[in-house]
Design a protein around this motif. Structure first.
Motif, short mmCIF file in Angstrom:
data_model
loop_
_atom_site.label_atom_id
_atom_site.label_comp_id
_atom_site.label_asym_id
_atom_site.label_seq_id
_atom_site.Cartn_x
_atom_site.Cartn_y
_atom_site.Cartn_z
N PHE A 79 0.87 -1.17 0.00
CA PHE A 79 0.00 0.00 0.00
C PHE A 79 0.91 1.22 0.00
CE2 PHE A 79 -2.53 -3.39 1.58
CZ PHE A 79 -3.82 -3.12 1.17
N ILE A 80 0.52 2.27 -0.74
CA ILE A 80 1.41 3.43 -0.88
C ILE A 80 0.70 4.75 -0.58
CG2 ILE A 80 2.91 2.29 -2.56
CD1 ILE A 80 1.48 3.89 -4.77
N PHE A 81 1.53 5.73 -0.28
CA PHE A 81 1.09 7.11 -0.10
C PHE A 81 2.11 7.99 -0.82
CE2 PHE A 81 1.40 11.23 1.97
CZ PHE A 81 0.08 11.64 1.96
N TRP A 82 1.66 8.72 -1.84
CA TRP A 82 2.55 9.59 -2.61
C TRP A 82 2.86 10.84 -1.81
CZ3 TRP A 82 5.14 7.95 -6.63
CH2 TRP A 82 4.66 6.84 -7.32
N LEU A 83 4.14 11.18 -1.75
CA LEU A 83 4.58 12.38 -1.03
C LEU A 83 4.48 13.60 -1.94
CD1 LEU A 83 7.75 10.89 0.69
CD2 LEU A 83 5.60 11.51 1.78
N ASN A 84 4.02 14.69 -1.38
CA ASN A 84 3.90 15.96 -2.09
C ASN A 84 4.81 16.95 -1.39
OD1 ASN A 84 3.10 18.61 -2.80
ND2 ASN A 84 1.07 17.87 -3.38
N GLU A 85 5.86 17.39 -2.07
CA GLU A 85 6.83 18.28 -1.45
C GLU A 85 6.19 19.56 -0.93
OE1 GLU A 85 11.31 20.09 -2.29
OE2 GLU A 85 10.24 19.05 -3.90
N LEU A 97 14.86 18.12 1.21
CA LEU A 97 16.05 18.97 1.16
C LEU A 97 17.29 18.14 0.83
CD1 LEU A 97 17.21 21.83 1.63
CD2 LEU A 97 17.54 21.18 4.02
N LYS A 98 17.42 17.00 1.50
CA LYS A 98 18.58 16.13 1.26
C LYS A 98 18.54 15.53 -0.14
CE LYS A 98 20.99 14.07 4.78
NZ LYS A 98 21.13 13.17 5.94
N ILE A 99 17.36 15.08 -0.56
CA ILE A 99 17.22 14.48 -1.90
C ILE A 99 17.45 15.53 -2.99
CG2 ILE A 99 15.53 13.47 -3.49
CD1 ILE A 99 16.73 11.47 -1.50
N ASN A 100 16.90 16.72 -2.81
CA ASN A 100 17.10 17.77 -3.81
C ASN A 100 18.56 18.17 -3.89
OD1 ASN A 100 14.40 17.86 -4.54
ND2 ASN A 100 13.89 19.42 -3.03
N ASN A 101 19.25 18.18 -2.75
CA ASN A 101 20.68 18.48 -2.73
C ASN A 101 21.45 17.41 -3.52
OD1 ASN A 101 23.05 19.83 -2.03
ND2 ASN A 101 23.26 18.69 -0.13
N LEU A 115 15.10 16.35 -13.58
CA LEU A 115 14.19 17.50 -13.52
C LEU A 115 12.94 17.21 -12.71
CD1 LEU A 115 14.42 18.53 -17.28
CD2 LEU A 115 15.67 19.51 -15.35
N PHE A 116 12.59 15.95 -12.62
CA PHE A 116 11.35 15.56 -11.96
C PHE A 116 11.67 14.45 -10.97
CE2 PHE A 116 7.56 12.82 -11.86
CZ PHE A 116 6.63 13.73 -11.38
N LYS A 117 11.07 14.53 -9.79
CA LYS A 117 11.26 13.51 -8.77
C LYS A 117 9.90 13.15 -8.18
CE LYS A 117 14.08 16.45 -6.71
NZ LYS A 117 14.13 17.48 -7.70
N GLU A 118 9.72 11.87 -7.88
CA GLU A 118 8.49 11.45 -7.21
C GLU A 118 8.86 10.41 -6.16
OE1 GLU A 118 5.94 9.91 -10.26
OE2 GLU A 118 7.10 8.08 -10.51
N PHE A 119 8.17 10.48 -5.03
CA PHE A 119 8.46 9.59 -3.91
C PHE A 119 7.16 9.16 -3.25
CE2 PHE A 119 12.09 12.37 -4.40
CZ PHE A 119 13.13 11.45 -4.45
N HIS A 120 7.19 7.96 -2.69
CA HIS A 120 6.05 7.49 -1.92
C HIS A 120 6.52 6.64 -0.75
CE1 HIS A 120 6.60 4.03 -4.70
NE2 HIS A 120 6.21 3.32 -3.66
N VAL A 148 15.72 3.90 -2.80
CA VAL A 148 14.94 3.18 -1.81
C VAL A 148 15.53 3.47 -0.44
CG1 VAL A 148 14.18 0.92 -0.98
CG2 VAL A 148 14.41 1.33 -3.45
N CYS A 149 14.69 3.87 0.48
CA CYS A 149 15.10 4.12 1.86
C CYS A 149 14.22 3.25 2.75
CB CYS A 149 14.94 5.59 2.21
SG CYS A 149 15.33 5.98 3.93
N TYR A 150 14.83 2.29 3.42
CA TYR A 150 14.07 1.42 4.32
C TYR A 150 13.90 2.10 5.66
CZ TYR A 150 14.72 -2.24 0.89
OH TYR A 150 14.68 -2.96 -0.27
N LEU A 151 12.67 2.13 6.13
CA LEU A 151 12.35 2.78 7.41
C LEU A 151 12.06 1.74 8.49
CD1 LEU A 151 10.02 5.61 6.06
CD2 LEU A 151 12.46 5.75 6.58
N ASN A 152 12.34 0.48 8.20
CA ASN A 152 12.08 -0.60 9.15
C ASN A 152 12.85 -0.36 10.45
OD1 ASN A 152 11.77 -1.40 6.43
ND2 ASN A 152 11.61 -3.51 7.08
#
Length: 154
Positions: A79-85, A97-101, A115-120, A148-152
């Protein structure tokens, strides 16, 4: 008459963490990096994820592009939730901030043209999975990197 500089005059500072990432990508086509986000950042993101999940903001993940997506439980069970900056919470703002850097650094040093980034966020209920796949669509080659960033919890 003032002269307009032809290039950015800002001093470039090499980032050893990003340089290691670039080196790994060049040599092995992937990079595994522990502690890109510190433990506090990971915990804050995990708390944000759990808060959104508790408020039923996640939806069943699908496969395919937005124009031809379908839910296929035998391929993907998360199940996912799209992040909106623009609507990010403080922990997510630090993430962006870290990803854009990083993206700016890759664009500047490797000419990646990101030019385009999307994360969920993704949650995998017990027993679910996502089969091995290429993280690009047949008719869209704009995706340059997958991150991919694991938050486990450990």
């Amino acid at each position: 008459m003032n002269e307009i500089p032809l290039f950015d005059q800002l001093e470039f500072i090499e980032n050893p963490v990003y340089e290691r990432l670039i080196s790994d990508l060049q040599e092995q086509k992937f990079c595994v990096m522990d502690n890109f986000f510190d433990l506090g950042e990971v915990e804050e993101l995990r708390n944000s994820l759990h808060g959104k999940h508790a408020h039923s903001k996640f939806k069943k993940a699908a496969i395919g592009s937005r124009t031809n997506e379908s839910v296929e439980k035998e391929i993907r069970g998360d199940f996912i939730f799209w992040l909106n900056e623009g609507q990010a919470e403080s922990s997510e703002k630090r993430f962006f901030l870290k990803i854009n850097n990083l993206a700016d650094y890759l664009n500047r040093t490797c000419f990646m043209g990101i030019l385009f980034k999307e994360f969920h966020y993704a949650i995998y209920p017990k027993g679910t999975f996502y089969k091995r796949h290429l993280d690009t669509f047949q008719n869209d080659d704009r995706r340059k990197l997958s991150f991919v960033c694991y938050l486990n919890e450990r």
